[in-house]
Design an enzyme around this catalytic site. Structure first.
Site, PDB file in Angstrom:
ATOM      1  N   ARG A   1       2.464  -6.594   5.974  1.00 26.20           N
ATOM      2  CA  ARG A   1       2.897  -7.252   5.300  1.00 26.20           C
ATOM      3  C   ARG A   1       4.294  -7.722   5.723  1.00 26.20           C
ATOM      4  O   ARG A   1       4.968  -7.014   6.729  1.00 26.20           O
ATOM      5  CB  ARG A   1       3.291  -6.740   3.727  1.00 26.20           C
ATOM      6  CG  ARG A   1       1.940  -6.203   2.911  1.00 26.20           C
ATOM      7  CD  ARG A   1       2.945  -5.413   2.048  1.00 26.20           C
ATOM      8  NE  ARG A   1       2.434  -4.121   1.854  1.00 26.20           N
ATOM      9  CZ  ARG A   1       4.223  -3.424   2.330  1.00 26.20           C
ATOM     10  NH1 ARG A   1       5.507  -4.856   2.609  1.00 26.20           N
ATOM     11  NH2 ARG A   1       4.254  -2.448   2.217  1.00 26.20           N
TER      12      ARG A   1
ATOM     13  N   CYS B   1       2.208   8.634   4.461  1.00 24.46           N
ATOM     14  CA  CYS B   1       2.024   9.970   3.703  1.00 24.46           C
ATOM     15  C   CYS B   1       0.813  10.794   3.372  1.00 24.46           C
ATOM     16  O   CYS B   1       0.204  11.373   3.071  1.00 24.46           O
ATOM     17  CB  CYS B   1       3.545  10.000   2.505  1.00 24.46           C
ATOM     18  SG  CYS B   1       5.317  10.161   3.011  1.00 24.46           S
TER      19      CYS B   1
ATOM     20  N   HIS C   1       2.862   2.142  -7.308  1.00 27.51           N
ATOM     21  CA  HIS C   1       2.082   2.151  -6.208  1.00 27.51           C
ATOM     22  C   HIS C   1       1.971   3.634  -6.293  1.00 27.51           C
ATOM     23  O   HIS C   1       2.298   4.196  -5.888  1.00 27.51           O
ATOM     24  CB  HIS C   1       3.269   1.858  -5.297  1.00 27.51           C
ATOM     25  CG  HIS C   1       2.906   2.075  -4.191  1.00 27.51           C
ATOM     26  ND1 HIS C   1       3.473   1.335  -2.997  1.00 27.51           N
ATOM     27  CD2 HIS C   1       1.814   1.436  -3.617  1.00 27.51           C
ATOM     28  CE1 HIS C   1       3.014   1.897  -1.894  1.00 27.51           C
ATOM     29  NE2 HIS C   1       1.909   1.538  -2.356  1.00 27.51           N
TER      30      HIS C   1
ATOM     31  N   LYS D   1      -0.205  -5.634  -3.915  1.00 26.71           N
ATOM     32  CA  LYS D   1       1.395  -6.068  -4.215  1.00 26.71           C
ATOM     33  C   LYS D   1       2.233  -7.458  -5.262  1.00 26.71           C
ATOM     34  O   LYS D   1       2.621  -6.677  -5.972  1.00 26.71           O
ATOM     35  CB  LYS D   1       1.686  -5.653  -2.268  1.00 26.71           C
ATOM     36  CG  LYS D   1       1.386  -5.020  -1.845  1.00 26.71           C
ATOM     37  CD  LYS D   1       1.128  -3.400  -2.369  1.00 26.71           C
ATOM     38  CE  LYS D   1       1.065  -2.388  -1.028  1.00 26.71           C
ATOM     39  NZ  LYS D   1       1.003  -0.936  -1.630  1.00 26.71           N
TER      40      LYS D   1
ATOM     41  N   ARG E   1      -7.465  -2.502   9.292  1.00 26.26           N
ATOM     42  CA  ARG E   1      -7.363  -2.764   7.700  1.00 26.26           C
ATOM     43  C   ARG E   1      -8.928  -1.866   7.957  1.00 26.26           C
ATOM     44  O   ARG E   1     -10.041  -2.422   8.441  1.00 26.26           O
ATOM     45  CB  ARG E   1      -7.283  -2.767   7.065  1.00 26.26           C
ATOM     46  CG  ARG E   1      -5.439  -3.662   6.935  1.00 26.26           C
ATOM     47  CD  ARG E   1      -5.102  -2.336   6.268  1.00 26.26           C
ATOM     48  NE  ARG E   1      -3.009  -2.220   6.140  1.00 26.26           N
ATOM     49  CZ  ARG E   1      -2.340  -1.666   5.302  1.00 26.26           C
ATOM     50  NH1 ARG E   1      -2.949  -0.992   4.234  1.00 26.26           N
ATOM     51  NH2 ARG E   1      -1.112  -1.437   5.025  1.00 26.26           N
TER      52      ARG E   1
ATOM     53  N   SER F   1       4.381   5.401   2.926  1.00 24.23           N
ATOM     54  CA  SER F   1       3.544   4.862   3.460  1.00 24.23           C
ATOM     55  C   SER F   1       3.533   6.143   4.855  1.00 24.23           C
ATOM     56  O   SER F   1       4.479   6.545   5.042  1.00 24.23           O
ATOM     57  CB  SER F   1       3.490   3.469   4.775  1.00 24.23           C
ATOM     58  OG  SER F   1       4.871   2.722   4.790  1.00 24.23           O
TER      59      SER F   1
ATOM     60  N   ASP G   1      -4.194   3.326  -3.879  1.00 19.34           N
ATOM     61  CA  ASP G   1      -2.739   2.937  -4.703  1.00 19.34           C
ATOM     62  C   ASP G   1      -2.100   2.321  -5.651  1.00 19.34           C
ATOM     63  O   ASP G   1      -0.830   2.591  -4.972  1.00 19.34           O
ATOM     64  CB  ASP G   1      -3.674   1.503  -3.507  1.00 19.34           C
ATOM     65  CG  ASP G   1      -1.540   1.091  -2.297  1.00 19.34           C
ATOM     66  OD1 ASP G   1      -1.142   1.444  -2.359  1.00 19.34           O
ATOM     67  OD2 ASP G   1      -1.614  -0.129  -2.427  1.00 19.34           O
TER      68      ASP G   1
ATOM     69  N   TYR H   1      -3.379 -11.695   6.051  1.00 18.11           N
ATOM     70  CA  TYR H   1      -2.725 -10.626   6.403  1.00 18.11           C
ATOM     71  C   TYR H   1      -2.576 -10.185   4.482  1.00 18.11           C
ATOM     72  O   TYR H   1      -1.955  -9.945   4.408  1.00 18.11           O
ATOM     73  CB  TYR H   1      -2.024 -10.308   7.430  1.00 18.11           C
ATOM     74  CG  TYR H   1      -2.578  -9.400   8.078  1.00 18.11           C
ATOM     75  CD1 TYR H   1      -3.578  -9.194   8.576  1.00 18.11           C
ATOM     76  CD2 TYR H   1      -2.864  -7.587   7.373  1.00 18.11           C
ATOM     77  CE1 TYR H   1      -4.500  -8.092   9.572  1.00 18.11           C
ATOM     78  CE2 TYR H   1      -2.530  -6.703   7.997  1.00 18.11           C
ATOM     79  CZ  TYR H   1      -4.062  -6.516   9.065  1.00 18.11           C
ATOM     80  OH  TYR H   1      -4.437  -5.888   9.367  1.00 18.11           O
TER      81      TYR H   1
HETATM   82  C1  OXD Z   1       1.549  -0.434   1.346  1.00 19.79           C
HETATM   83  C2  OXD Z   1      -0.579  -0.664   1.999  1.00 19.79           C
HETATM   84  O1  OXD Z   1       2.035  -0.891   2.499  1.00 19.79           O
HETATM   85  O2  OXD Z   1      -1.065  -0.181   0.753  1.00 19.79           O
HETATM   86  O3  OXD Z   1       1.624   0.208   0.911  1.00 19.79           O
HETATM   87  O4  OXD Z   1      -0.698  -1.442   2.623  1.00 19.79           O
HETATM   88 MN    MN Z   2       0.331   1.232  -0.595  1.00 17.02          MN
END
Ligand code: OXD
Ligand code: MN
Length: 598
Positions: free
Chosen positions: A69, A263, A239, A219, A379, A261, A286, A210
């Protein structure tokens, strides 16, 4: 097909603007999916993996400039700049549209434009929302089919005049006659725009293929646009993972959890408990949309239909269920390829073979190559129902009732293993200050500083973070206090003076979930500290766990001096909220200071 005039007019407008060679409406069928994948294998965009080892699996490699991102190219173009807040990049919507319209002009030349009707949430559920995605990327099309529910049945649910969010996406690489198409077309960074128009519920993405930049349901829609909808309509778009936990007596509770992220959010959502008789199942990993049910409780749905998970670090040891899910029918992006047509990544749990093809398509030799074989943000995309512990009610039309909200981050110091808020506003204060300590692995000149990320939503709120916290506070007045979930701050990452983790984590986190479960039923008491309630160690189930009493003491320690330092850092963070820090949050901060001084 559809008779929806709004949809038809919009598709017509985009076709004229982007000038694709063909327009193809996706019906969501298996045949259509296979045709797209086959076409991409044929033209070199996709690699079919070893069908004995990974049936139905494909590998894609992105352009090295398009691997994650791009927050600095992500925009919230609200009508008023003050509505975007310090957490977002803002461009005047008229100006942004002018710039992007000239980029979109003819941007799909030489390509097929796919029209993908999609539902976020189970089709037809009152909690769901519909989007129409237009994209010139077949990679996006096959990923959207996994990550959302797509096709004709969505158009049927939309009817002739239902509401939809237009989601326009172009990779930004028009093809002139005879021009060769690269395997991963995209635009240079300064031409990438991931734009949101929250006032008109519109998404325009240009130049990237991507993940979160391009799979617009995730998102862009389910968090940035949905958070603005949620503010206006009295619900929450968060989130957060959603998990289902069952005790040995068969009693069920549902919990959501927000974590920045790195965690272990996906791991927690799919955790295998180490305590006998307890079961954890996955509802989402997510995103959670939470709305009030008739009984005044908050009910959550997972708006997504798949997992777009980070591959590196995922192994049968760290996340057995994710590994089982991705054994078949999975799209891998930017992982390494083995000589026998399988995948490999750093942290997969076994050594790399001597030779691999790395994520950039280059030879990679164990012990010789100095760069990672898989990109750190490589991913997997897989349907949620392939997860062996997906909850049977994960698609429940009315969602699942939430008993507890977990928040957390990576904090080697200061923050105990678990603490519970005193009240709803106190819980929102806790959510506002959560974050992770910056380690050597991230930005070296800030080591030890905490990067705060309110509810792990800073990059995903479609409006001002101060107004966002106010919305969380307003939720309290929409129901009775006893109906609201309890709020818990967890920290699996506390370290001792020798830099060793004090808590084993992973499946052992079930012990903490058990305490939360029992607190929700008032079966165990909380020990009051200045920051919240912590467990009495005798109430923690530590059976068959090799952990010392000193470690437990350290894990639950609340050090007033450390927390005074924490307060100074919180105050610095709050300065960014300009004049929009809600008074109730400031009051919670002052009360904490007073309790620490007492
Ligand atoms: C993030 C994802 O960046 O879930 O939070 O990909
Ligand atoms: Mn996420």
């Amino acid at each position: 097909m559809t008779n929806h005039k709004g949809v038809l007019a919009w598709i017509d407008e985009i076709t004229k603007l982007c000038e694709p060679n063909n327009v193809k409406w996706l019906d969501g069928s298996e045949k259509e999916n296979q045709d797209l994948l086959e076409m991409m294998v044929k033209n070199g965009t996709a690699i079919l993996l070893n069908q004995e080892k990974r049936p139905g699996c494909y590998l894609f490699r992105s352009d090295p400039s398009d691997v994650a991102r791009v927050e600095n190219r992500t925009f919230i173009a609200s009508n008023k700049k003050s509505d975007a807040g310090p957490n977002n990049n803002w461009i005047d919507p008229l100006e942004l549209k002018k710039t992007m319209n000239s980029l979109y002009q003819g941007s799909m030349r030489g390509r097929t434009m796919y029209v993908i009707p999609f539902s976020m949430g189970p089709i037809g559920s009152k909690l769901s929302k519909i989007g129409i995605n237009v994209t010139d990327s077949p990679y996006v099309a096959v990923n959207m089919r996994i990550m959302t529910r797509i096709g004709q049945k969505v158009l049927d649910a939309l009817g002739d005049n239902g509401e939809f969010v237009p989601c326009l996406h172009s990779v930004g690489y028009p093809l002139e006659k005879g021009q060769i198409d690269p395997t991963w077309p995209c635009a240079p960074i300064e031409q990438k725009y991931i734009s949101h128009f929250p006032d008109e519920r519109l998404i325009w993405s240009y130049g990237s293929g991507y993940g979160g930049n391009a799979l617009l349901g995730k998102k862009c829609f389910a968090l940035r646009i949905a958070s603005a909808m949620a503010r206006d309509e009295g619900w929450l778009a968060e989130h957060m993972l959603i998990l289902k936990i069952t005790n040995p007596e068969g009693k069920v509770k549902y919990m959501t959890g927000a974590f920045p992220s790195a965690c272990g959010k996906t791991n927690l959502a799919m955790l295998t408990p180490t305590i006998p008789g307890w079961k954890v199942e996955t509802v989402g990993d997510d995103i959670a949309w939470m709305k009030f049910g008739k009984d005044g409780r908050l009910y959550a749905i997972n708006p997504e239909a798949g997992f777009f998970g980070v591959a590196p670090g995922t192994s049968y040891q760290t996340n057995y269920n994710a590994m089982k899910a991705i054994e078949y029918n999975t799209i891998f992006t930017n992982v390494a390829l083995t000589d026998d047509g399988d995948v490999w990544w750093e942290g997969i749990g076994y050594d790399a073979p001597n030779h691999l093809i790395d994520w950039q398509g280059k030879d990679w030799y164990k012990g010789v190559s100095m760069t990672p074989a898989a990109h750190p943000n490589a991913r997997f995309t897989v349907r949620a129902d392939q997860c062996p512990v997906i909850a049977s009610d994960w698609e429940a039309e009315n969602g699942v009732p939430i008993s507890a909200i977990l928040i957390g981050g990576r904090r080697p110091t200061t923050v105990p293993l678990i603490h519970e808020s005193f009240s709803w506003p106190h819980g929102i204060f806790m959510g506002s200050i959560m974050g992770s300590e910056i380690t050597a692995a991230t930005i070296s000149d800030n080591i030890g500083k905490v990067r705060r990320d309110s509810f792990a939503m800073l990059p995903f709120i479609g409006y001002h973070v101060g107004d966002y916290l106010k919305h969380w506070l307003d939720i309290e007045s929409m129901t009775k206090p006893e109906k609201l979930p309890k709020i818990y701050y967890v920290n699996w990452f506390r370290k001792d003076e020798f830099n060793h983790f004090l808590w084993p984590g992973y499946g052992e986190n079930s012990r903490i979930l058990k305490w939360i479960f029992e607190r929700c039923d008032n079966q165990v008491h909380g020990v009051k500290t200045p920051i919240g309630y912590i467990p009495d160690p005798s109430d923690l189930d530590l059976s068959n766990l090799n952990i010392s009493e000193t470690a437990i003491k350290e894990l639950l320690n609340v050090d007033k001096a450390e927390w005074m330092k924490e307060c100074a850092s919180i105050e610095a963070y709050y300065e960014r909220f300009e004049d929009k820090l809600p008074k109730a949050i400031k009051d919670e901060f002052d009360s904490l200071m007073n309790r620490l001084k007492a």
